[in-house]
Design a protein around this motif. Structure first.
Motif, PDB file in Angstrom:
ATOM      1  N   LEU A  75      11.447  13.289  -0.769  1.00  0.00           N
ATOM      2  CA  LEU A  75      11.773  12.658   0.359  1.00  0.00           C
ATOM      3  C   LEU A  75      11.025  11.776   0.165  1.00  0.00           C
ATOM      4  N   ILE A  76      11.717  10.268   0.595  1.00  0.00           N
ATOM      5  CA  ILE A  76      10.626   9.429   0.910  1.00  0.00           C
ATOM      6  C   ILE A  76      10.633   8.908   2.179  1.00  0.00           C
ATOM      7  N   SER A  77       9.852   7.945   3.311  1.00  0.00           N
ATOM      8  CA  SER A  77      10.533   7.166   4.496  1.00  0.00           C
ATOM      9  C   SER A  77      10.904   5.798   4.403  1.00  0.00           C
ATOM     10  N   SER A  78       9.728   5.302   3.269  1.00  0.00           N
ATOM     11  CA  SER A  78      10.447   3.899   2.159  1.00  0.00           C
ATOM     12  C   SER A  78      10.236   3.705   1.506  1.00  0.00           C
ATOM     13  N   GLU A  79      10.827   2.479   0.727  1.00  0.00           N
ATOM     14  CA  GLU A  79      11.244   2.080   0.008  1.00  0.00           C
ATOM     15  C   GLU A  79       9.701   0.685  -0.786  1.00  0.00           C
TER      16      GLU A  79
END
Length: 285
Positions: A75-79
């Protein structure tokens, strides 16, 4: 999870205030599967941006039955490039430093940069479906779109057997239709080695040319999770979905060992395939 099983891998990335920024995890089964099926991986983040605004980022492969399998998830906070570099490096660490031979993504710039940094030896391919889906939007306004332009483009992409054939065909597509100034086509041509099948024939792709494995993996989580699911719930449901996946694989294994699909010819090659292949793969043959 790590307490229950030392082979379970998880890593969290925190910001300066100690808040969760990114998280990656892989269970022992994901890690074991990667040893066998890590040649080709698809990676896609278009699914399930949850209520925390964290896109779900699964690494997906394909097993000996042609089923999608999970090889870890984040799960990531930005791309952005930095985040993808963190995620890819963490995944690589989890998989004992063994990079995939080939990886399929969409045309995301940040992903492309991160792959060239973390997996410089892996062959990177763009999802063909995502590119061709844009054709009507990018070329539909031309008068000749329906009278041959689209057909010529598809012929170039799918019928060219060699690089030279593609180059000739592309010229015959661009010049007659006066497409030399089309910015989108120019950028596609520049990156042709990333998406044109004729340029990718020398690499094993496990029958994949798109990220639809990742997207079908998303369909597999549907019904278990949605964007309102909280994180604790998400982990539990994720676990349930994986159990179901394992069950499907076990059923396919059982059938392959206990049910023989008859040969339809006397060919010794077909007999050899019958002995060696799982039923799912033998049916394809």
């Amino acid at each position: 999870m790590q307490y229950k099983n030392p082979r379970f891998f998880a890593l969290m990335d925190l910001d300066d205030d100690g808040r969760l920024k990114n998280v990656f995890w892989a269970d022992p089964r994901n890690r074991a599967a990667y040893q066998y099926f890590g040649d080709v991986v698809t990676f896609d983040t278009t699914y399930l941006t949850n209520r925390y605004g964290m896109p779900f980022a699964p690494f997906v492969g394909v097993n000996h039955h042609g089923q999608s399998i999970l090889l870890g998830a984040g799960l990531i906070s930005s791309e952005d490039t930095e985040t993808f570099v963190w995620l890819f490096q963490t995944w690589l660490q989890c998989m004992d430093g063994i990079a995939p031979k080939a990886i399929i993504t969409d045309q995301d710039r940040a992903m492309k940069n991160a792959i060239s940094i973390v997996f410089p030896e892996s062959r990177h391919r763009f999802c063909l479906w995502h590119i061709l889906k844009k054709v009507p939007e990018k070329l539909g306004s031309y008068g000749s779109y329906k009278t041959g332009m689209k057909t010529t483009l598809m012929k170039c992409v799918y019928d060219s057997q060699t690089r030279e054939e593609f180059e000739n065909c592309w010229d015959q597509f661009i010049t007659p239709y006066n497409l030399g100034d089309n910015v989108w086509l120019k950028s596609l041509y520049t990156e042709r080695e990333y998406w044109v099948p004729a340029f990718l024939r020398d690499v094993f792709w496990a029958g994949m040319s798109t990220t639809q494995r990742s997207e079908s993996m998303n369909a597999f989580f549907d019904g278990c999770v949605h964007s309102k699911t909280n994180l604790k719930e998400f982990v539990d449901q994720y676990d349930n979905a994986l159990k179901k996946k394992i069950e499907n694989e076990n059923v396919a294994d059982f059938h392959s060992f206990n049910v023989t699909i008859p040969c339809i010819s006397r060919s010794p090659i077909e007999k050899r395939f019958q002995d060696l292949y799982t039923n799912g793969k033998f049916r394809e043959v």
